[in-house]
Write a protein that holds these residues in place. Structure first.
Motif, short mmCIF file in Angstrom:
data_model
loop_
_atom_site.label_atom_id
_atom_site.label_comp_id
_atom_site.label_asym_id
_atom_site.label_seq_id
_atom_site.Cartn_x
_atom_site.Cartn_y
_atom_site.Cartn_z
N ILE A 28 15.14 4.33 -9.44
CA ILE A 28 14.83 3.89 -10.81
C ILE A 28 15.96 4.31 -11.76
CG2 ILE A 28 13.24 4.26 -12.76
CD1 ILE A 28 12.02 2.43 -10.72
N PHE A 29 16.44 5.53 -11.57
CA PHE A 29 17.56 5.99 -12.40
C PHE A 29 18.79 5.12 -12.17
CE2 PHE A 29 15.33 10.11 -12.93
CZ PHE A 29 15.44 10.20 -14.31
N LEU A 30 19.05 4.81 -10.90
CA LEU A 30 20.22 3.97 -10.59
C LEU A 30 20.08 2.60 -11.27
CD1 LEU A 30 21.01 4.73 -6.85
CD2 LEU A 30 22.22 5.53 -8.86
N CYS A 31 18.85 2.06 -11.23
CA CYS A 31 18.61 0.76 -11.88
C CYS A 31 18.97 0.86 -13.36
CB CYS A 31 17.13 0.39 -11.80
SG CYS A 31 16.69 -0.38 -10.30
N PHE A 32 18.50 1.93 -13.96
CA PHE A 32 18.71 2.12 -15.39
C PHE A 32 20.21 2.21 -15.72
CE2 PHE A 32 19.24 5.25 -18.87
CZ PHE A 32 18.71 4.49 -19.91
N PHE A 33 20.92 3.04 -14.98
CA PHE A 33 22.36 3.20 -15.25
C PHE A 33 23.13 1.92 -14.94
CE2 PHE A 33 21.40 7.80 -14.89
CZ PHE A 33 21.87 8.17 -16.14
N SER A 34 22.69 1.25 -13.90
CA SER A 34 23.34 0.00 -13.54
C SER A 34 23.19 -1.04 -14.64
CB SER A 34 22.74 -0.51 -12.23
OG SER A 34 23.26 -1.74 -11.93
N ALA A 35 21.96 -1.11 -15.19
CA ALA A 35 21.71 -2.07 -16.28
C ALA A 35 22.62 -1.75 -17.46
CB ALA A 35 20.25 -2.01 -16.69
N LEU A 36 22.74 -0.47 -17.77
CA LEU A 36 23.61 -0.07 -18.89
C LEU A 36 25.05 -0.48 -18.63
CD1 LEU A 36 22.50 3.58 -19.81
CD2 LEU A 36 22.04 1.48 -21.06
N ARG A 243 26.10 0.41 -6.82
CA ARG A 243 27.49 0.77 -7.15
C ARG A 243 27.78 0.71 -8.64
NH1 ARG A 243 30.86 -1.29 -1.93
NH2 ARG A 243 29.33 -0.52 -0.45
N MET A 244 27.13 -0.22 -9.32
CA MET A 244 27.36 -0.27 -10.77
C MET A 244 26.87 1.01 -11.43
SD MET A 244 29.04 -2.85 -11.39
CE MET A 244 29.14 -2.57 -13.14
N ALA A 245 25.74 1.51 -10.94
CA ALA A 245 25.19 2.75 -11.52
C ALA A 245 26.13 3.92 -11.24
CB ALA A 245 23.82 3.02 -10.92
N TRP A 246 26.61 4.00 -10.02
CA TRP A 246 27.53 5.10 -9.68
C TRP A 246 28.83 4.99 -10.45
CZ3 TRP A 246 25.83 9.40 -8.06
CH2 TRP A 246 24.72 9.47 -7.24
N LEU A 249 28.26 6.51 -13.72
CA LEU A 249 28.23 7.97 -13.64
C LEU A 249 29.57 8.56 -13.19
CD1 LEU A 249 24.79 8.18 -11.80
CD2 LEU A 249 25.19 8.91 -14.15
N ASN A 250 30.52 7.70 -12.91
CA ASN A 250 31.80 8.08 -12.29
C ASN A 250 31.56 8.89 -11.03
OD1 ASN A 250 34.53 8.15 -11.89
ND2 ASN A 250 34.92 9.81 -13.34
N GLY A 251 30.64 8.39 -10.20
CA GLY A 251 30.33 9.11 -8.97
C GLY A 251 30.44 8.25 -7.73
N LEU A 252 31.19 7.16 -7.83
CA LEU A 252 31.31 6.24 -6.68
C LEU A 252 32.02 6.91 -5.52
CD1 LEU A 252 32.36 2.72 -7.97
CD2 LEU A 252 30.65 3.19 -6.26
N LEU A 253 31.44 6.74 -4.34
CA LEU A 253 32.10 7.30 -3.14
C LEU A 253 32.71 6.22 -2.27
CD1 LEU A 253 29.94 10.21 -1.71
CD2 LEU A 253 31.73 10.26 -3.40
N ILE A 254 32.42 4.99 -2.58
CA ILE A 254 32.93 3.95 -1.68
C ILE A 254 33.41 2.73 -2.46
CG2 ILE A 254 30.60 3.00 -1.29
CD1 ILE A 254 31.58 2.42 1.61
N ILE A 255 34.54 2.22 -2.01
CA ILE A 255 35.04 0.91 -2.47
C ILE A 255 35.09 0.07 -1.20
CG2 ILE A 255 37.09 -0.32 -3.31
CD1 ILE A 255 35.98 1.24 -5.61
N LEU A 353 26.30 15.71 -7.25
CA LEU A 353 25.39 14.56 -7.28
C LEU A 353 25.70 13.52 -6.19
CD1 LEU A 353 22.99 13.77 -9.08
CD2 LEU A 353 24.55 12.36 -10.40
N SER A 354 26.95 13.03 -6.19
CA SER A 354 27.27 11.93 -5.26
C SER A 354 27.11 12.36 -3.81
CB SER A 354 28.70 11.45 -5.48
OG SER A 354 28.89 11.04 -6.78
N TYR A 355 27.75 13.49 -3.48
CA TYR A 355 27.70 13.93 -2.07
C TYR A 355 26.26 14.21 -1.64
CZ TYR A 355 28.94 16.24 2.26
OH TYR A 355 29.04 16.57 3.58
#
Lengths: 493, 380
Positions: A28-36, A243-246, A249-255, A353-355
């Motif tokens: 749910i949090f990821l959804c929220f951040f992704s929407a933002l 991925r949009m949410a991460w 948060l600047n927490g992406l681990l994968i491209i 967080l990410s790890y």
């Protein structure tokens, strides 16, 4: 004995239940951040004229690296498609990774190539280069072809990096369909972020059943194959929500290995692609992020919601299983290699967080699900199940996964709505009802199998049989001639 | 029927009668199930209602767009320059006034269409379209947009003012050049460059924020492509405390070959920022300023690798021949990039450099031979 069993059951039930709640809350949090993030991106870029980058002498220079192995059927067209990308300051480096077919000969013939005395800056290790080719024809001046001994995707990319002479590296799968303005969109974050951008990625979408003309996607259709359709839903969920949410948060681990743009200087400083893992795309991003933290450099890894790359998805369960098995092994290898990041405050969001998220929710969650199912079956066979409660718990998970997929479809509709037909959208929404009971258990199985394979020492990429794109006169892209490819183009979703 | 009644009764019993007696996890689960079902239904409704609304909007927009586009095409086809601007506009104006411009949809389509047509024409047609825009009092909506609380709408307003060359509102645009939102700031600055005839770069005097590379790129394109922009001497901003202003001005100095700035640029070779030193060297090379060569050599030993490579490139562009021995010595370093840069700089000296490289090829170590062969190969 009975009391002990009861106590165990209570603890087990509660632990699993609250773990599931945490997983749901995180989604749910990821959804929220992704929407933002998506809203911010779309507002910001709705009136951007990307042609400004196209013509500017100050646009960053880009080397496009595309490893190829046994691609003789499509390599010439694929290169032509890459050459037509909208950008001015770039070079294309095709790395023939010891193909056993006639990929190189076809390239030499089609692009009038000849061997040149190219001096390579050996900064990263790779298998020996047999020759470097450039064209006599100035129309193909941007093209460089490297012929080298086979060493796998990472090795090929490292060779390409050594040959590259530009500032940014766009690593792509040669058989993907890349949107023509993909480079323009991927480059923009490098020019506008206040922190140094070390990598950018865009959304990868499923191209099965789409219409293709001259190596370009001209019309998007929902895949006819149900397995590909499941993956459409899965990809939308993973890219537009995860991925949009991460990224926010600047927490992406994968491209995605299928397409990612990297800062060459940082890639080289942290040693290039690793030969030690089958999840080299994720491992590289984690290593780059570590490097930036270790050197106290502010940085950002950015994802953009534009669908920039279209890939063909596996169309049968056997091949899909191999792919997912490998993704699981890649995740385990990356997490193990960088285990000291785990809740390490030195690495801020990466460590805190990410790890942990990847460890608990990407790696551990399928295992727990598997254990949960086995335990359920065992308890049921001993008559220890409260069927009504079980049904309620199952319904909770089921309705939540439907909600999640529905939100993903909503994101797709509110952003780039690639599936314009109402019927296609309806198909996606209905698929959300079947997916948790048909497709999801299989992904659990493949993930557990990946774990078993990893711990029993299986290391190979696995051969993947993949149907290729063909575009006939009517340009309807459907699967046809079958090719054997090493799995060089998938990435974890 | 019987089944649906019994399911309904079961659910009623579950959620109303037995709920308080369930364990916590079951109660939480039931709550989550309710939440998910309601949220899913709402999303379904939203998706399909939105789709229907979009379909209707697209249909209406297409109709209005076609009608308005036809009216504008008539101006282009039948608007004769010999009739004079005023007459042509007055001839077509009544038809446009009949449009229901109070309706936002129609007004927005009309503004957008005039804007697109205007951007594709110059001369008489563009003047007619501008006059039509003003006589229909559409510029009033443009000015309202500037006061909007939404930055996207402010940008629309700024773009319309710049598009129609509404010089009289330049001061309103200038006020936004220091806006807190960076995109509004950027749009206002680019518009101000187009609109202000006397001092288009005034905003550089008091730039507070950084000009991001993206912003520099856009501004650079606007400035260098615009026909009527008064180009000042950018040297006046080289002392700015804002590093991004200095870098941006260096790019423009290089582009416009403002040789009078060279003395100030030489001072920037001691700037603490690597990016500024690098850009200064780039400009020196671009202007082929031979008299600065010695200064470049003086700073070379203490410079970073990036600046060193830029210095070598500048020496290649200047190609005076005075420092060929220095470039030759650079081939002795271990750094591949430096060796490559030096070799290219030698080749930059033309025939003399080429001959030198050919001579060197037989006496230097193998790796350097490969570098020389690479540089001499015209295909690479």
């Amino acid at each position: 004995m009975e009391a002990g069993f009861y106590f165990f059951e209570q603890i087990f039930n509660s632990a699993i239940f609250y773990f599931a709640l945490v997983v749901m809350a995180s989604y749910i949090f990821l959804c929220f951040f992704s929407a933002l993030e998506m809203k911010a991106y779309m507002r910001k870029n709705s009136f951007i004229d990307y042609r400004e980058i196209l013509v500017s002498p100050f646009a960053p220079s880009v080397s496009i690296l595309a490893p190829a192995y046994n691609e003789e059927a499509t390599i010439v067209d694929n290169v032509k498609s890459i050459m037509s990308l909208h950008y001015s300051n770039f070079e294309i480096i095709i790395i023939n990774d010891g193909s056993k077919d006639h990929s190189l000969e076809k390239l030499i013939h089609a692009y009038q190539l000849e061997k040149v005395d190219f001096c390579v800056n050996e900064q990263l290790n790779h298998q020996p280069i047999r020759g470097i080719y450039k064209s006599r024809n100035s129309s193909y001046a941007k093209l460089i072809v490297i012929d080298k001994e086979n060493g796998g995707k990472s090795d090929a990319l490292n060779a390409g990096i050594n040959v590259s002479s530009k500032d940014l590296l766009l690593c792509i799968d040669v058989d993907c369909i890349v949107e023509q303005d993909a480079l323009l969109k991927l480059v923009k974050p490098y020019l506008e972020e206040k922190k140094r951008v070390i990598a950018t990625g865009g959304v990868v979408r499923i191209a099965n059943s789409c219409e293709v003309e001259d190596g370009r996607l001209v019309k998007v259709h929902m895949p006819k194959n149900i397995i590909s359709r499941f993956q459409v839903l899965e990809y939308i969920r993973a890219f537009l929500m995860g991925r949009m949410a991460w990224s926010r948060l600047n927490g992406l681990l994968i491209i995605s290995g299928a397409m990612g743009l990297f800062d060459k200087e940082i890639v080289i400083k942290c040693g290039g692609y690793s030969h030690e893992t089958v999840g080299e795309d994720m491992e590289l991003v984690v290593r780059m992020r570590r490097y930036m933290h270790d050197n106290n450099l502010k940085y950002q890894v950015v994802y953009i919601p534009d669908p920039l790359c279209w890939t063909e998805s596996p169309v049968d369960f056997k091949i899909l299983g191999r792919q997912r098995n490998r993704w699981t092994r890649g995740t385990i290898e990356t997490l193990w290699t960088h285990r000291d990041l785990f809740f390490n405050p030195k690495y801020s969001i990466l460590g805190m967080l990410s790890y942990p998220y990847w460890l608990f929710f990407e790696w551990l969650a399928p295992i727990l699900e598997g254990i949960g199912i086995i335990t359920f079956i065992l308890l049921a066979s001993f008559g220890k199940i409260n069927w009504e409660f079980s049904l309620i718990l199952f319904t909770m998970v089921y309705t939540f996964s439907i909600l999640l997929s529905t939100i993903a479809v909503l994101f797709e509709e509110r952003s780039y709505h690639q599936y314009t037909s109402g019927m296609d959208v309806l198909k996606l929404l209905l698929l959300a009802f079947i997916e948790p009971i048909v497709y999801h258990p299989l992904t659990i199985y493949w993930s557990i199998k990946g774990n078993i394979d990893k711990f029993t020492g299986k290391k190979n990429w696995g051969t993947m049989t993949r149907a290729g794109f063909t575009s006939n006169q009517k340009d309807k892209l459907e699967t046809s001639s079958t090719q054997n490819l090493t799995t060089q183009q998938e990435q974890s979703v | 029927m019987l089944l649906s009644v019994s399911v309904g009764e079961y659910l009623k019993n579950l959620f109303f009668d037995r709920l308080p007696f369930f364990p916590d996890n079951i109660r939480i689960s039931l709550f989550i199930i309710m939440f998910c079902l309601i949220a899913t239904l709402e999303i379904y409704l939203y998706v399909f209602l939105k789709k229907a609304k979009n379909k209707r909007d697209n249909y209406l927009n297409a109709n209005w767009k076609e009608k308005i586009s036809n009216m504008l095409s008539n101006i282009i086809i039948y608007g004769d320059e010999d009739d004079g601007l005023e007459n042509v506009v007055n001839h077509f104006l009544p038809r446009f006034k009949k449009l229901p411009l109070k309706r936002k949809r129609v007004r927005n389509i009309l503004i957008e269409e005039i804007r697109i047509y205007h951007s594709n024409f110059t001369g008489f047609t563009a003047d007619v379209l501008k006059e039509l825009f003003i006589k229909l009092e559409l510029h009033k909506y443009t000015l309202e947009k500037l006061k909007s609380n939404y930055w996207e709408i402010q940008i629309e307003g700024i773009r319309e003012i710049a598009q129609f060359w509404l010089y009289e509102y330049d001061q309103l645009v200038f006020a936004l050049t220091d806006h807190e939102h960076e995109i509004v700031r950027m749009e206002a600055q680019t518009a101000h460059v187009r609109l202000n005839r006397d001092n288009p770069f005034k905003f550089l005097d008091n730039m507070r924020g950084r000009i991001l590379p993206w912003h520099q790129l856009i501004l650079f394109e606007i400035i260098t492509k615009a026909k009527y922009v008064k180009i000042p001497s950018f040297v006046q901003w080289l002392g700015s405390p804002n590093d991004s202003v200095v870098i941006f001005c260096l790019k423009l100095i290089g582009y416009y070959q403002q040789l009078d700035a060279l003395a100030e640029i030489v001072k920037l070779l001691k700037h603490p920022q690597e990016e500024i030193r690098k850009m200064s060297v780039w400009v020196i090379g671009k202007m082929e300023a031979e008299f600065v060569e010695e200064e470049l050599l003086k700073i070379y030993p203490k410079e970073t690798q990036k600046v060193k490579i830029e210095i070598l490139s500048a020496l290649g562009k200047i190609s005076s021949g005075n420092y060929l021995s220095f470039l030759k010595d650079c081939l002795l370093t271990a750094d591949f990039e430096i060796k490559m840069g030096a070799t290219k700089a030698i080749l930059g000296h033309g025939r003399k450099g080429k001959l030198m490289l050919q001579e060197l090829q037989s006496i230097v170590p193998t790796k350097n031979q490969q570098i020389i062969a690479h540089v001499l190969d015209a295909r690479i």
